[in-house]
Design an enzyme around this catalytic site. Structure first.
Site, mmCIF file in Angstrom:
data_model
loop_
_atom_site.group_PDB
_atom_site.id
_atom_site.type_symbol
_atom_site.label_atom_id
_atom_site.label_comp_id
_atom_site.label_asym_id
_atom_site.label_seq_id
_atom_site.Cartn_x
_atom_site.Cartn_y
_atom_site.Cartn_z
ATOM 1 N NE ARG A 238 2.085 6.011 9.306
ATOM 2 C CZ ARG A 238 1.117 5.473 8.565
ATOM 3 N NH1 ARG A 238 1.249 4.245 8.109
ATOM 4 N NH2 ARG A 238 0.032 6.152 8.283
ATOM 5 C CG HIS B 174 -0.209 0.142 2.531
ATOM 6 N ND1 HIS B 174 0.510 -0.904 3.082
ATOM 7 C CD2 HIS B 174 -0.073 1.177 3.385
ATOM 8 C CE1 HIS B 174 1.047 -0.522 4.221
ATOM 9 N NE2 HIS B 174 0.720 0.748 4.432
ATOM 10 C CG ASP C 36 1.498 4.990 4.828
ATOM 11 O OD1 ASP C 36 1.033 3.840 4.963
ATOM 12 O OD2 ASP C 36 2.613 5.337 5.270
ATOM 13 C CG HIS D 149 4.945 1.032 3.212
ATOM 14 N ND1 HIS D 149 4.373 2.164 2.686
ATOM 15 C CD2 HIS D 149 4.358 0.846 4.418
ATOM 16 C CE1 HIS D 149 3.505 2.655 3.531
ATOM 17 N NE2 HIS D 149 3.451 1.876 4.593
HETATM 18 C C1 SIN Z 1 2.920 0.947 7.937
HETATM 19 O O1 SIN Z 1 2.331 0.496 6.982
HETATM 20 O O2 SIN Z 1 2.989 2.144 8.171
HETATM 21 C C2 SIN Z 1 3.619 -0.011 8.884
HETATM 22 C C3 SIN Z 1 4.945 -0.423 8.386
HETATM 23 C C4 SIN Z 1 5.652 -1.321 9.356
HETATM 24 O O3 SIN Z 1 5.185 -1.510 10.477
HETATM 25 O O4 SIN Z 1 6.715 -1.838 9.003
#
Ligand code: SIN
Length: 279
Positions: free
Chosen positions: A270, A98, A100, A255
């Site tokens: 995050r 995805h 974000d 990612h």
């Molecule tokens: C996310 O998608 O922001 C999480 C990525 C992660 O936890 O490695």
């Protein structure tokens, strides 16, 4: 301290040495970090010791901070996502390719992820470079995609029937529902606002169809694009170290957080920087 940049992957990734993110960066170092992000798409800062306020302060150098519409934040810090997977959780956050919040009209510029607790084994994150994915398409495919618009929605993930509301084996609290049914329209091929590069801007989590088509009609081409975009030559996979910070350019990457550490705990914080309307 002087900044050193160590490239990590062929598709993306660089480690930045000589930066203490708990301190404000001077203008020259800030410019180097910003340049490294544009050049390498995801940059890593090892061995950082940040309070949530310091984490936010670093993010604020790049823009305003996003408050996630569907995920409960860290207590006392609405701008910080507390990404937790407990040993007996089944579902992990971000466990599919995805970009974000591409379901927003103005999807986010980037995310800054701080590894607070990592499993002994597993829990890596992968990033895919959407500029390389676009460049590798044929001229005919590029011509066809040039006029296409895609619909992005959070419905399948955060909606009442979405995956986060249909599995009890998860610690992260999400707020379901009606608000998740909003949709955004974005060009399938986007131009990066800082580098001017063209890139593919569809992802399997939030892109549901092409504008003017049904989901079924869109599926074959969408599946092809999502699989192509995340194929091995465009991907960098990162093994985390504790207290490491990653910053990715969400405009030109996707990612995937791997879910391969059952029985172990993983905790990440995050901070997410708001972005612009894609064109
Ligand atoms: C996310 O998608 O922001 C999480 C990525 C992660 O936890 O490695």
């Amino acid at each position: 301290m002087s900044i050193e940049i160590e490239p990590l992957g062929a598709a993306a990734g660089a480690r930045i040495h000589g930066v203490d993110l708990s301190q404000p960066l001077d203008e020259a170092d800030f410019a180097r970090v910003r340049r490294a992000l544009l050049d390498h798409l995801v940059i890593f800062f090892p061995d950082q010791h940040l309070s949530p306020d310091e984490h936010k302060a670093f993010g604020l150098r790049f823009g305003t901070l996003n408050i996630h519409p569907h995920v409960k934040p860290l207590d006392g810090h609405p701008e910080v996502l507390n990404i937790v997977k407990e040993p007996d959780d089944r579902l992990n956050f971000g466990g599919g390719w995805h970009s974000d919040m591409s379901f927003l009209d103005k999807p986010v510029l980037g995310s800054i992820l701080y590894a607070r607790e990592i499993p002994r084994t597993g829990g890596d994150t992968m990033w895919a470079n959407m500029c390389l994915a676009y460049d590798a398409l044929s001229t005919g495919m590029k011509q066809m995609l040039a006029g296409l618009t895609a619909i992005h929605t959070a419905e399948d993930i955060y909606g009442a029937q979405g995956i986060y509301n249909n599995d009890d084996r998860r610690s992260m609290r999400t707020q379901a529902a009606e608000q998740a049914s909003g949709r955004a329209e974005h060009p399938v091929v986007r131009t990066h606002p800082e580098t001017g590069r063209k890139l593919l801007f569809v992802n399997e989590a939030f892109t549901t169809k092409f504008k003017g088509m049904t989901r079924a009609e869109s599926r074959p081409l969408l599946d092809f694009l999502c699989q192509h975009a995340t194929s091995a030559p465009f991907v960098y996979r990162h093994r985390w170290t504790e207290n490491e910070v990653a910053f990715w350019d969400n405009r030109c990457t996707q990612h995937f957080a791997l879910n391969d550490y059952a029985g172990q705990r993983r905790v990440m914080h995050r901070v997410t920087v708001n972005g612009d309307r894609p064109y």
